[in-house]
Design a protein around this motif. Structure first.
Motif, short mmCIF file in Angstrom:
data_model
loop_
_atom_site.label_atom_id
_atom_site.label_comp_id
_atom_site.label_asym_id
_atom_site.label_seq_id
_atom_site.Cartn_x
_atom_site.Cartn_y
_atom_site.Cartn_z
N MET A 4 0.82 -1.21 0.00
CA MET A 4 0.00 0.00 0.00
C MET A 4 0.85 1.26 0.00
O MET A 4 1.91 1.31 0.63
CB MET A 4 -0.94 0.01 1.21
CG MET A 4 -2.02 -1.05 1.15
SD MET A 4 -3.30 -0.80 2.43
CE MET A 4 -4.07 0.72 1.85
N TYR A 5 0.37 2.25 -0.72
CA TYR A 5 1.00 3.57 -0.72
C TYR A 5 -0.09 4.61 -0.95
O TYR A 5 -0.91 4.46 -1.86
CB TYR A 5 2.07 3.69 -1.81
CG TYR A 5 2.88 4.96 -1.72
CD1 TYR A 5 3.94 5.06 -0.82
CD2 TYR A 5 2.58 6.08 -2.50
CE1 TYR A 5 4.69 6.22 -0.71
CE2 TYR A 5 3.32 7.24 -2.40
CZ TYR A 5 4.37 7.31 -1.50
OH TYR A 5 5.11 8.47 -1.38
N ALA A 6 -0.15 5.62 -0.11
CA ALA A 6 -1.10 6.72 -0.25
C ALA A 6 -2.54 6.23 -0.34
O ALA A 6 -3.32 6.69 -1.17
CB ALA A 6 -0.75 7.57 -1.46
N GLY A 7 -2.89 5.27 0.52
CA GLY A 7 -4.28 4.86 0.64
C GLY A 7 -4.79 3.88 -0.38
O GLY A 7 -5.99 3.61 -0.43
N ARG A 8 -3.89 3.30 -1.18
CA ARG A 8 -4.35 2.31 -2.16
C ARG A 8 -3.31 1.21 -2.31
O ARG A 8 -2.14 1.38 -1.93
CB ARG A 8 -4.62 2.96 -3.51
CG ARG A 8 -3.38 3.54 -4.18
CD ARG A 8 -3.67 4.11 -5.56
NE ARG A 8 -4.12 3.10 -6.49
CZ ARG A 8 -3.90 3.15 -7.81
NH1 ARG A 8 -3.25 4.17 -8.35
NH2 ARG A 8 -4.35 2.20 -8.59
N VAL A 9 -3.72 0.08 -2.86
CA VAL A 9 -2.79 -1.00 -3.17
C VAL A 9 -2.09 -0.66 -4.48
O VAL A 9 -2.75 -0.46 -5.51
CB VAL A 9 -3.52 -2.35 -3.28
CG1 VAL A 9 -2.56 -3.45 -3.71
CG2 VAL A 9 -4.17 -2.72 -1.95
N VAL A 10 -0.74 -0.59 -4.45
CA VAL A 10 0.01 -0.27 -5.67
C VAL A 10 0.65 -1.50 -6.28
O VAL A 10 1.10 -1.46 -7.43
CB VAL A 10 1.07 0.82 -5.41
CG1 VAL A 10 0.41 2.12 -5.01
CG2 VAL A 10 2.07 0.37 -4.35
N GLU A 11 0.73 -2.59 -5.51
CA GLU A 11 1.20 -3.85 -6.09
C GLU A 11 0.67 -5.01 -5.26
O GLU A 11 0.58 -4.93 -4.03
CB GLU A 11 2.72 -3.93 -6.15
CG GLU A 11 3.22 -5.22 -6.80
CD GLU A 11 4.68 -5.21 -7.22
OE1 GLU A 11 5.13 -6.20 -7.82
OE2 GLU A 11 5.37 -4.20 -6.95
N GLN A 12 0.32 -6.09 -5.95
CA GLN A 12 -0.15 -7.30 -5.27
C GLN A 12 0.32 -8.52 -6.06
O GLN A 12 0.20 -8.56 -7.28
CB GLN A 12 -1.68 -7.30 -5.15
CG GLN A 12 -2.23 -8.44 -4.33
CD GLN A 12 -3.71 -8.26 -4.04
OE1 GLN A 12 -4.31 -7.25 -4.38
NE2 GLN A 12 -4.31 -9.26 -3.42
N ALA A 13 0.88 -9.50 -5.31
CA ALA A 13 1.40 -10.69 -5.97
C ALA A 13 1.65 -11.78 -4.94
O ALA A 13 1.63 -11.52 -3.73
CB ALA A 13 2.71 -10.36 -6.70
N ALA A 14 1.90 -12.99 -5.42
CA ALA A 14 2.38 -14.05 -4.54
C ALA A 14 3.72 -13.63 -3.95
O ALA A 14 4.52 -12.96 -4.61
CB ALA A 14 2.52 -15.35 -5.33
#
Length: 339
Positions: free
Chosen positions: A231-241
């Motif tokens: 998370m950065y600045a209130g949102r998910v900026v990357e998601q992965a295994a």
């Protein structure tokens, strides 16, 4: 053909705002993720990125002045955040357990440990006899010695690690389906931290829990998480295994976090790489990507338009930098998780 395993917890496009003297500030800006039974999702990021607010929103524990303006939280397909307070209170604890960071403030200092564990059970309809039996059982499950004797003690008579185990016991006593742990090992030394991680992992597997583990410690993430939401600045900026994210990050912020981890190959006492600049203020977000002022890979488009979270290599990532340029810029980044 095997049917896909449906998520126990689905978070969909959460937007949460806080009203203040200067107006309304959006704290969460479209947070989404899924967690399945027996899995651990780690939510990571700097202080102020929205990690803890995500946990509070899921549990329906937003502070005064904070409002969920959009989105939903689904527990086995049923929306739980738009219920009335009575029904939400019935779910909280019984179906969604919370473990907090500081056991000295989360536990009542003038109430015996056993009473604090059984109190939650009684609130969810357990009989006095069944709650007393379950209290001793769960204290043993979290690795506390002599549960019957320990249940008579007060929190100040326990070590920090034992108090944290009591908090875990309180959360797991009603046998919830989801466990949310908000930086529960931050104040513990490394040895006790590892013991707590082993306890939670074992109980996750035994109970089939869906775990959301909130932390800023990427070493913890590497040891316990199946997947990661950055998370950065209130949102998910990357998601992965987890393994894929550590081996090949697809967002410059994730890359900066990983580069700041000491490795065995690093020269003794060498300075760790840092992410330049300061975290952006949520009350004065720039027009484009919030990470653009700190990003070493920024392009002209980054300052004009915020990127969406889209498929990018092995991750979902919010970045305008072309993948071929990103790979060329980071040929040496290969972090092994040990998984």
């Amino acid at each position: 053909m095997t049917a896909p395993v449906l998520p126990v917890l689905s978070v969909r496009d959460l937007h949460t705002s806080v009203a203040g003297r200067g107006g309304t500030t959006e704290i969460l800006r479209g947070v989404s993720f899924d967690v399945r039974s027996g899995e651990t999702l780690a939510v990571v990021g700097e202080s102020g990125s929205g990690k803890s607010f995500t946990a509070l929103t899921i549990a329906g524990l937003l502070p005064q002045g904070a409002t969920l303006t959009e989105g939903e939280v689904l527990l086995e397909g049923a929306d739980v955040v738009h219920l009335g307070e009575n029904r939400r209170r019935a779910l909280r604890g019984a179906q969604i357990g919370m473990v907090y960071q500081d056991p000295m403030t989360a536990l009542n200092p003038v109430m015996r440990v056993g009473h604090q564990v059984s109190e939650g059970l009684r609130a969810h309809g357990w009989s006095k006899a069944k709650s007393a039996e379950r209290t001793l059982e769960v204290l043993a499950e979290v690795g506390l010695p002599s549960p019957r004797n320990l249940a008579r003690l007060y929190p100040h008579q326990l070590s920090g690690g034992m108090r944290q185990r009591v908090l875990i016991a309180c959360a797991l006593a009603p046998r919830p389906k989801v466990l949310i742990a908000d930086e529960p090992t931050t104040a513990l030394d490394v040895t006790i931290q590892q013991q707590i991680l082993e306890v939670v992992t074992a109980l996750r597997d035994d109970y089939g829990l869906a775990v959301v583990w909130i932390t800023h410690d990427l070493g913890v993430v590497a040891r316990i998480a199946d997947s990661v939401a950055v998370m950065y600045a209130g949102r998910v900026v990357e998601q992965a295994a987890t393994g894929l994210l550590f081996a090949a990050p697809q967002h410059p912020y994730t890359d900066g976090l990983l580069r700041s981890i000491p490795t065995p190959a690093q020269r003794h006492q060498a300075a760790l790489p840092q992410i330049g600049g300061n975290p952006v203020s949520l009350s004065t977000l720039p027009v484009g990507c919030p990470f653009e002022p700190r990003c070493p890979q920024r392009m002209e488009r980054c300052a004009a338009e915020e990127p969406p979270l889209t498929e990018r290599g092995s991750s979902l990532a919010a970045c305008w930098v072309p993948p071929d340029r990103w790979v060329d810029a980071h040929p040496d980044l290969r972090v092994v998780t040990g998984a």
